[in-house]
Design a protein around this motif. Structure first.
Motif, PDB file in Angstrom:
ATOM      1  N   LYS A 173       1.309  -1.397   0.508  1.00 14.55           N
ATOM      2  CA  LYS A 173       0.008   0.363   0.024  1.00 14.55           C
ATOM      3  C   LYS A 173       0.759   1.190  -0.529  1.00 14.55           C
ATOM      4  O   LYS A 173       1.830   1.199   1.172  1.00 14.55           O
ATOM      5  CB  LYS A 173      -1.150   0.175   1.112  1.00 14.55           C
ATOM      6  CG  LYS A 173      -1.954   1.085   1.385  1.00 14.55           C
ATOM      7  CD  LYS A 173      -2.695   0.769   2.091  1.00 14.55           C
ATOM      8  CE  LYS A 173      -3.748   2.096   2.877  1.00 14.55           C
ATOM      9  NZ  LYS A 173      -3.828   2.168   3.917  1.00 14.55           N
ATOM     10  N   ASN A 174       0.233   2.097  -0.939  1.00 16.55           N
ATOM     11  CA  ASN A 174       1.013   3.439  -1.265  1.00 16.55           C
ATOM     12  C   ASN A 174       2.841   3.228  -1.669  1.00 16.55           C
ATOM     13  O   ASN A 174       3.557   4.172  -1.723  1.00 16.55           O
ATOM     14  CB  ASN A 174       1.660   4.064   0.316  1.00 16.55           C
ATOM     15  CG  ASN A 174       0.660   5.215   1.042  1.00 16.55           C
ATOM     16  OD1 ASN A 174      -0.813   4.979   0.471  1.00 16.55           O
ATOM     17  ND2 ASN A 174       0.504   4.698   2.052  1.00 16.55           N
ATOM     18  N   SER A 175       3.206   1.749  -2.028  1.00 18.17           N
ATOM     19  CA  SER A 175       3.820   1.450  -2.772  1.00 18.17           C
ATOM     20  C   SER A 175       5.019   2.379  -2.796  1.00 18.17           C
ATOM     21  O   SER A 175       5.973   3.460  -2.190  1.00 18.17           O
ATOM     22  CB  SER A 175       4.271   2.578  -4.129  1.00 18.17           C
ATOM     23  OG  SER A 175       4.814   2.369  -5.073  1.00 18.17           O
ATOM     24  N   TRP A 176       6.228   1.206  -1.796  1.00 18.26           N
ATOM     25  CA  TRP A 176       7.313   1.326  -1.187  1.00 18.26           C
ATOM     26  C   TRP A 176       8.671   0.278  -2.144  1.00 18.26           C
ATOM     27  O   TRP A 176       8.475  -0.593  -2.772  1.00 18.26           O
ATOM     28  CB  TRP A 176       7.483   0.524  -0.468  1.00 18.26           C
ATOM     29  CG  TRP A 176       6.828   0.865   1.061  1.00 18.26           C
ATOM     30  CD1 TRP A 176       5.377   1.396   1.134  1.00 18.26           C
ATOM     31  CD2 TRP A 176       6.972   1.764   2.204  1.00 18.26           C
ATOM     32  NE1 TRP A 176       4.886   2.353   2.124  1.00 18.26           N
ATOM     33  CE2 TRP A 176       5.695   2.462   2.770  1.00 18.26           C
ATOM     34  CE3 TRP A 176       8.271   2.184   2.744  1.00 18.26           C
ATOM     35  CZ2 TRP A 176       5.675   3.285   3.879  1.00 18.26           C
ATOM     36  CZ3 TRP A 176       8.118   3.163   3.248  1.00 18.26           C
ATOM     37  CH2 TRP A 176       7.089   3.494   4.386  1.00 18.26           C
ATOM     38  N   ARG A 177       9.732   1.256  -1.915  1.00 14.10           N
ATOM     39  CA  ARG A 177      10.986   0.476  -2.828  1.00 14.10           C
ATOM     40  C   ARG A 177      11.905   0.096  -1.036  1.00 14.10           C
ATOM     41  O   ARG A 177      11.517   0.705  -0.396  1.00 14.10           O
ATOM     42  CB  ARG A 177      11.858   1.540  -3.718  1.00 14.10           C
ATOM     43  CG  ARG A 177      11.332   1.782  -4.697  1.00 14.10           C
ATOM     44  CD  ARG A 177      11.959   2.463  -5.089  1.00 14.10           C
ATOM     45  NE  ARG A 177      12.131   3.372  -4.574  1.00 14.10           N
ATOM     46  CZ  ARG A 177      12.514   5.105  -5.405  1.00 14.10           C
ATOM     47  NH1 ARG A 177      13.577   4.901  -6.144  1.00 14.10           N
ATOM     48  NH2 ARG A 177      12.709   6.492  -4.436  1.00 14.10           N
TER      49      ARG A 177
ATOM     50  N   LEU B 240      12.130   2.407   2.175  1.00 15.28           N
ATOM     51  CA  LEU B 240      12.530   1.390   3.651  1.00 15.28           C
ATOM     52  C   LEU B 240      13.798   0.845   2.758  1.00 15.28           C
ATOM     53  O   LEU B 240      14.413   0.398   2.444  1.00 15.28           O
ATOM     54  CB  LEU B 240      11.511   0.420   3.921  1.00 15.28           C
ATOM     55  CG  LEU B 240      11.894  -0.817   5.012  1.00 15.28           C
ATOM     56  CD1 LEU B 240      11.792  -0.264   6.287  1.00 15.28           C
ATOM     57  CD2 LEU B 240      11.326  -2.337   5.078  1.00 15.28           C
ATOM     58  N   ILE B 241      14.406   0.934   4.287  1.00 16.39           N
ATOM     59  CA  ILE B 241      16.025   0.910   4.296  1.00 16.39           C
ATOM     60  C   ILE B 241      16.332   0.045   4.978  1.00 16.39           C
ATOM     61  O   ILE B 241      15.910   0.487   6.527  1.00 16.39           O
ATOM     62  CB  ILE B 241      17.118   1.949   3.683  1.00 16.39           C
ATOM     63  CG1 ILE B 241      16.889   2.638   3.253  1.00 16.39           C
ATOM     64  CG2 ILE B 241      18.816   1.606   4.307  1.00 16.39           C
ATOM     65  CD1 ILE B 241      17.809   4.217   2.668  1.00 16.39           C
ATOM     66  N   ILE B 242      16.772  -1.039   4.811  1.00 23.97           N
ATOM     67  CA  ILE B 242      17.571  -2.091   6.133  1.00 23.97           C
ATOM     68  C   ILE B 242      18.859  -2.788   6.091  1.00 23.97           C
ATOM     69  O   ILE B 242      19.166  -2.723   5.009  1.00 23.97           O
ATOM     70  CB  ILE B 242      16.379  -3.417   5.991  1.00 23.97           C
ATOM     71  CG1 ILE B 242      14.628  -3.024   5.847  1.00 23.97           C
ATOM     72  CG2 ILE B 242      16.549  -4.853   6.765  1.00 23.97           C
ATOM     73  CD1 ILE B 242      14.096  -4.719   5.297  1.00 23.97           C
ATOM     74  N   GLN B 243      18.918  -2.218   6.884  1.00 30.74           N
ATOM     75  CA  GLN B 243      20.542  -2.733   7.008  1.00 30.74           C
ATOM     76  C   GLN B 243      21.007  -3.269   8.494  1.00 30.74           C
ATOM     77  O   GLN B 243      20.611  -2.643   8.969  1.00 30.74           O
ATOM     78  CB  GLN B 243      21.142  -1.610   6.772  1.00 30.74           C
ATOM     79  CG  GLN B 243      20.831   0.789   7.977  1.00 30.74           C
ATOM     80  CD  GLN B 243      21.678   1.944   7.632  1.00 30.74           C
ATOM     81  OE1 GLN B 243      22.415   1.367   7.235  1.00 30.74           O
ATOM     82  NE2 GLN B 243      20.489   2.522   7.396  1.00 30.74           N
ATOM     83  N   ASP B 244      22.757  -3.613   8.757  1.00 35.00           N
ATOM     84  CA  ASP B 244      23.189  -3.962   9.988  1.00 35.00           C
ATOM     85  C   ASP B 244      24.702  -3.296  10.144  1.00 35.00           C
ATOM     86  O   ASP B 244      25.177  -2.817   8.998  1.00 35.00           O
ATOM     87  CB  ASP B 244      22.951  -5.598  10.356  1.00 35.00           C
ATOM     88  CG  ASP B 244      23.482  -6.395   8.584  1.00 35.00           C
ATOM     89  OD1 ASP B 244      25.019  -5.786   8.595  1.00 35.00           O
ATOM     90  OD2 ASP B 244      24.046  -7.049   8.716  1.00 35.00           O
ATOM     91  N   LEU B 245      25.319  -3.317  11.013  1.00 34.42           N
ATOM     92  CA  LEU B 245      26.245  -3.198  11.522  1.00 34.42           C
ATOM     93  C   LEU B 245      27.509  -3.738  12.040  1.00 34.42           C
ATOM     94  O   LEU B 245      27.293  -4.813  11.851  1.00 34.42           O
ATOM     95  CB  LEU B 245      26.483  -2.021  12.180  1.00 34.42           C
ATOM     96  CG  LEU B 245      25.840  -0.401  12.503  1.00 34.42           C
ATOM     97  CD1 LEU B 245      25.608   0.297  13.025  1.00 34.42           C
ATOM     98  CD2 LEU B 245      25.809   0.115  11.037  1.00 34.42           C
TER      99      LEU B 245
END
Length: 177
Positions: free
Chosen positions: A6-10, A43-48
């Motif tokens: 919904k609302n289109s996400w990258r 949406l950015i998903i990351q780890d360090l």
């Protein structure tokens, strides 16, 4: 990787970032989205790879942190461009950044919670973790496992958050004033 919601996400998934890289990525993406005619949610998903003590935008880094303790433990420190509390960020957490065109922050905490915490809360429940939403964080049995902060960068509202798999409380406390 693109995902239709919904609302289109990258969606952008990044592994093994250095702390400064993780900050630069979401900030640069917000600036870039601000210049687009029809920007899409991101949406950015990351780890360090390393530990960093991260202070919220409205906090005084030197008042919050014991800089000598950070340096002696080889822990970097920074004041991020988003609000929120001082927190230890490390490899035992997953970080998410939600970039939303047209939102202006700061918003009332209730609005922030409605946008930022339902998805991580549902993820926890799907994994059998009995999390609950409490103001701007997720808790399990009264212990914080996730928190969020916000920022406005140009025309983009940014929510930053984490999901802690494990937490090094001793290191965190030793690096605070």
């Amino acid at each position: 990787l693109t995902m239709s919601v919904k609302n289109s996400w990258r969606v952008l998934i990044l592994d093994d970032l250095k702390p400064v890289e993780s900050q630069v990525v979401w900030h640069a993406c917000a600036l870039s989205l601000s210049e687009e005619e029809s920007p899409q949610n991101l949406l950015i998903i990351q780890d360090l790879t390393n530990k960093v003590m991260s202070c919220g935008f409205h906090q005084d880094l030197q008042a919050e942190l014991n800089l000598k303790a950070c340096e002696s433990r080889n822990i970097s420190y920074a004041r991020r461009l988003a609000g929120g509390e001082t927190f230890l960020l490390d490899e035992n957490q997953i970080f998410f950044n939600m970039l939303m065109p047209g939102y202006q922050f700061p918003s009332p905490p209730q609005k922030l919670v409605k946008i930022g915490l339902p998805a991580p809360n549902k993820l926890c429940h799907s994994l059998g973790i009995p999390s609950t939403i409490d103001l701007n964080e997720l808790e399990v049995r009264g212990r914080k496992i996730s928190g969020i902060g916000s920022a406005s960068i140009e025309k983009i509202g940014v929510l930053v958050g984490n999901l802690a798999i494990d937490f090094d409380l001793n290191t965190f406390v030793s690096c605070l004033n």
